[in-house]
Design an enzyme around this catalytic site. Structure first.
Site, PDB file in Angstrom:
ATOM      1  N   GLY A  34      35.541  41.812  39.848  1.00 58.65           N
ATOM      2  CA  GLY A  34      36.524  41.099  39.027  1.00 58.65           C
ATOM      3  C   GLY A  34      37.209  40.013  39.861  1.00 58.65           C
ATOM      4  N   TYR A  84      41.106  46.505  31.476  1.00 63.22           N
ATOM      5  CA  TYR A  84      40.821  45.707  30.276  1.00 63.22           C
ATOM      6  C   TYR A  84      41.848  44.586  30.317  1.00 63.22           C
ATOM      7  CZ  TYR A  84      39.785  44.674  25.366  1.00 63.22           C
ATOM      8  OH  TYR A  84      39.384  44.073  24.188  1.00 63.22           O
ATOM      9  N   TYR A 148      48.007  45.280  25.234  1.00 61.77           N
ATOM     10  CA  TYR A 148      47.642  45.233  26.660  1.00 61.77           C
ATOM     11  C   TYR A 148      48.775  45.821  27.508  1.00 61.77           C
ATOM     12  CZ  TYR A 148      47.007  43.113  31.303  1.00 61.77           C
ATOM     13  OH  TYR A 148      46.915  42.900  32.659  1.00 61.77           O
ATOM     14  N   TRP A 173      50.459  36.424  36.196  1.00 64.18           N
ATOM     15  CA  TRP A 173      49.907  35.062  36.162  1.00 64.18           C
ATOM     16  C   TRP A 173      48.912  34.822  37.306  1.00 64.18           C
ATOM     17  CZ3 TRP A 173      53.896  30.774  34.488  1.00 64.18           C
ATOM     18  CH2 TRP A 173      54.639  31.226  33.388  1.00 64.18           C
TER      19      TRP A 173
HETATM   20  N1  LIG Z   1      44.510  38.219  35.369  1.00 62.39           N
HETATM   21  C1  LIG Z   1      45.835  38.193  35.304  1.00 62.39           C
HETATM   22  O1  LIG Z   1      46.469  37.156  35.045  1.00 62.39           O
HETATM   23  C2  LIG Z   1      46.610  39.453  35.573  1.00 62.39           C
HETATM   24  C3  LIG Z   1      48.017  39.411  35.482  1.00 62.39           C
HETATM   25  C4  LIG Z   1      48.734  40.580  35.740  1.00 62.39           C
HETATM   26  C5  LIG Z   1      48.068  41.733  36.105  1.00 62.39           C
HETATM   27  N2  LIG Z   1      46.717  41.747  36.173  1.00 62.39           N
HETATM   28  C6  LIG Z   1      46.053  43.005  36.559  1.00 62.39           C
HETATM   29  O2  LIG Z   1      45.325  42.751  37.750  1.00 62.39           O
HETATM   30  C7  LIG Z   1      44.172  43.596  37.800  1.00 62.39           C
HETATM   31  C8  LIG Z   1      42.941  42.754  38.090  1.00 62.39           C
HETATM   32  O3  LIG Z   1      42.768  41.804  37.048  1.00 62.39           O
HETATM   33  P1  LIG Z   1      41.556  40.764  37.042  1.00 62.39           P
HETATM   34  O4  LIG Z   1      42.028  39.582  36.266  1.00 62.39           O
HETATM   35  O5  LIG Z   1      41.027  40.609  38.416  1.00 62.39           O
HETATM   36  O6  LIG Z   1      40.501  41.557  36.154  1.00 62.39           O
HETATM   37  P2  LIG Z   1      39.020  41.141  35.731  1.00 62.39           P
HETATM   38  O7  LIG Z   1      38.590  39.906  36.452  1.00 62.39           O
HETATM   39  O8  LIG Z   1      38.982  41.147  34.238  1.00 62.39           O
HETATM   40  O9  LIG Z   1      38.151  42.343  36.301  1.00 62.39           O
HETATM   41  C9  LIG Z   1      38.210  43.609  35.737  1.00 62.39           C
HETATM   42  C10 LIG Z   1      37.065  44.408  36.307  1.00 62.39           C
HETATM   43  O10 LIG Z   1      37.092  45.693  35.666  1.00 62.39           O
HETATM   44  C11 LIG Z   1      35.777  46.180  35.725  1.00 62.39           C
HETATM   45  N3  LIG Z   1      35.518  47.203  34.726  1.00 62.39           N
HETATM   46  C12 LIG Z   1      35.483  47.060  33.385  1.00 62.39           C
HETATM   47  N4  LIG Z   1      35.163  48.230  32.800  1.00 62.39           N
HETATM   48  C13 LIG Z   1      34.996  49.135  33.805  1.00 62.39           C
HETATM   49  C14 LIG Z   1      34.650  50.511  33.845  1.00 62.39           C
HETATM   50  N5  LIG Z   1      34.434  51.216  32.720  1.00 62.39           N
HETATM   51  N6  LIG Z   1      34.543  51.101  35.038  1.00 62.39           N
HETATM   52  C15 LIG Z   1      34.758  50.421  36.191  1.00 62.39           C
HETATM   53  N7  LIG Z   1      35.085  49.108  36.218  1.00 62.39           N
HETATM   54  C16 LIG Z   1      35.211  48.476  35.034  1.00 62.39           C
HETATM   55  C17 LIG Z   1      34.897  44.984  35.437  1.00 62.39           C
HETATM   56  O11 LIG Z   1      33.670  45.260  36.071  1.00 62.39           O
HETATM   57  P3  LIG Z   1      32.299  44.449  35.807  1.00 62.39           P
HETATM   58  O12 LIG Z   1      32.372  43.352  36.823  1.00 62.39           O
HETATM   59  O13 LIG Z   1      31.195  45.386  36.065  1.00 62.39           O
HETATM   60  O14 LIG Z   1      32.383  43.976  34.380  1.00 62.39           O
HETATM   61  C18 LIG Z   1      35.685  43.821  36.026  1.00 62.39           C
HETATM   62  O15 LIG Z   1      35.120  43.338  37.215  1.00 62.39           O
HETATM   63  C19 LIG Z   1      44.150  44.334  36.462  1.00 62.39           C
HETATM   64  O16 LIG Z   1      44.739  45.595  36.624  1.00 62.39           O
HETATM   65  C20 LIG Z   1      45.024  43.487  35.555  1.00 62.39           C
HETATM   66  O17 LIG Z   1      45.603  44.252  34.522  1.00 62.39           O
HETATM   67  C21 LIG Z   1      45.971  40.641  35.929  1.00 62.39           C
END
Ligand SMILES: NC(=O)c1ccc[n+]([C@@H]2O[C@H](COP(=O)([O-])OP(=O)(O)OC[C@H]3O[C@@H](n4cnc5c(N)ncnc54)[C@H](OP(=O)(O)O)[C@@H]3O)[C@@H](O)[C@H]2O)c1
Length: 323
Positions: A34, A84, A148, A173
């Site tokens: 991710g 998710y 979410y 963010w």
């Molecule tokens: N993005 C933001 O702006 C933001 C803001 C605040 C907090 N966060 C938090 O930061 C964290 C990282 O976010 P991100 O944006 O880096 O997420 P992301 O890019 O959407 O990556 C999520 C990862 O979860 C994996 N995944 C999905 N289903 C799974 C399963 N059943 N078992 C194991 N792995 C699974 C996916 O794997 P695959 O590669 O195999 O699909 C994907 O690589 C999360 O907890 C999110 O809630 C994000």
């Protein structure tokens, strides 16, 4: 699928000694492909911390799958970057969001407890309702306003119920080199259009994944060295605050300077959230107070503009994502 990473030299030495590698103490990055997971792997690699990473093929939805993966390995710490993260889609995909954001973390925390290792779990500013008017501390009660945020709040509760040795890092963010994010989307749009409209009534703090990954690696290094890091919830973002509109304007200015924005005449216009309706409601104010983590680790977080500049000017900035 499993990915093992070591510093380059160690990797060359070890590549023919796979069985000894398996018995090595290592950090386990869940969700290693991710946006954040990739950066955590990169940062640990730079710090010479051995780790293994898994993607969705080692599903967090199945406790047994997780336990089987850990079997025979010496896991020193688990970092859960899987989630998710499709905020709008979650509104109509409640069950799956709940499974990934709450049931999955529960499984991971249960296993961490069984293995006797710490769990670093990532959460979000969207657990708050956005009605605050000054930086939000960790002791503020959660009150999510969308699916979410609600499922992420459930995930936090599940982690805390299953293990005492946890670090819940709430961030906001996020943008990073490997993943779809606001910075790449804006630069692409600014190069393609005469103008872009960006909401100006939501306040928060843009956060480079590099900042969060270095905090994660800081906690791990301390724990591996035997030093104490108090368990609990921590707020971790870059410093300062802004709106999406001002963030976009800074992206434009820095992008023009770095040369990744060639359409210098693009105009960035403000709009209100009501003019840009989305399926999920977003908090109007979600600036987090980061004093707790800075005190615990003895560090100073960078200002968001400094982190954005480093991102845009980095050799890792992925030009393919802005075409
Ligand atoms: N993005 C933001 O702006 C933001 C803001 C605040 C907090 N966060 C938090 O930061 C964290 C990282 O976010 P991100 O944006 O880096 O997420 P992301 O890019 O959407 O990556 C999520 C990862 O979860 C994996 N995944 C999905 N289903 C799974 C399963 N059943 N078992 C194991 N792995 C699974 C996916 O794997 P695959 O590669 O195999 O699909 C994907 O690589 C999360 O907890 C999110 O809630 C994000």
């Amino acid at each position: 699928m499993e990915y093992e990473y070591f510093s380059l030299i160690k990797y060359i030495i070890c590549e023919n000694l796979c069985s000894s590698v398996v018995n090595k103490k290592m950090v386990w990055i869940i969700g290693c492909n991710g946006m954040l997971g990739t950066q955590v792997c990169r940062t640990l690699s730079e710090k010479n911390i051995d780790f293994t990473g898994t993607d969705s093929s080692v599903s967090i939805l199945d406790y047994q799958v997780l336990e089987d993966f850990a079997s025979g390995k010496e896991i020193s710490c688990i970092v859960n970057c899987a989630a998710y993260t499709a905020v709008d889609k979650a509104e109509s995909d409640v069950e799956f969001a709940q499974a990934l954001n709450a049931d999955g973390p529960k499984n991971i925390a249960r296993l961490a407890k069984k293995l006797g290792c710490p769990l670093i779990h990532i959460s979000t500013d969207y657990v708050f309702d956005g009605t605050a008017s000054s930086p939000i501390s960790e002791s503020t009660p959660v009150k999510p306003i969308g699916v979410y945020g609600n499922t992420k709040a459930e995930g936090e509760k599940a982690v805390m119920a299953e293990t005492d040795d946890f670090y819940i890092l709430r961030t906001a963010w996020l943008y990073g080199f490997n993943g779809k994010n606001f910075v790449y989307t804006m630069i692409r749009a600014m190069n393609a259009r005469e103008s872009v409209k960006v909401v100006c009534d939501q306040r928060g703090t843009p956060t480079n994944c590099v900042t969060l990954a270095s905090i994660i690696s800081g906690i791990i290094s301390k724990r591996l060295s035997g030093a104490k890091v108090s368990n609990g919830i921590y707020h971790v973002t870059d410093e300062g605050e802004t709106t999406w509109f001002d963030f976009a304007r800074e992206i434009f200015d820095m992008g023009v300077k770095s040369g990744c924005i060639t359409n210098k005449n693009c105009v960035v216009n403000p709009c209100s959230t009501s003019e840009y309706p989305t399926p999920a409601k977003r908090p109007a104010y979600s600036v987090l107070d980061k004093s707790k983590i800075q005190k615990e680790l003895g560090i100073t977080l960078p200002q968001w503009q400094e982190s954005l500049g480093k991102f845009i000017n980095s050799p890792l900035f992925d030009k393919k994502r802005i075409q």
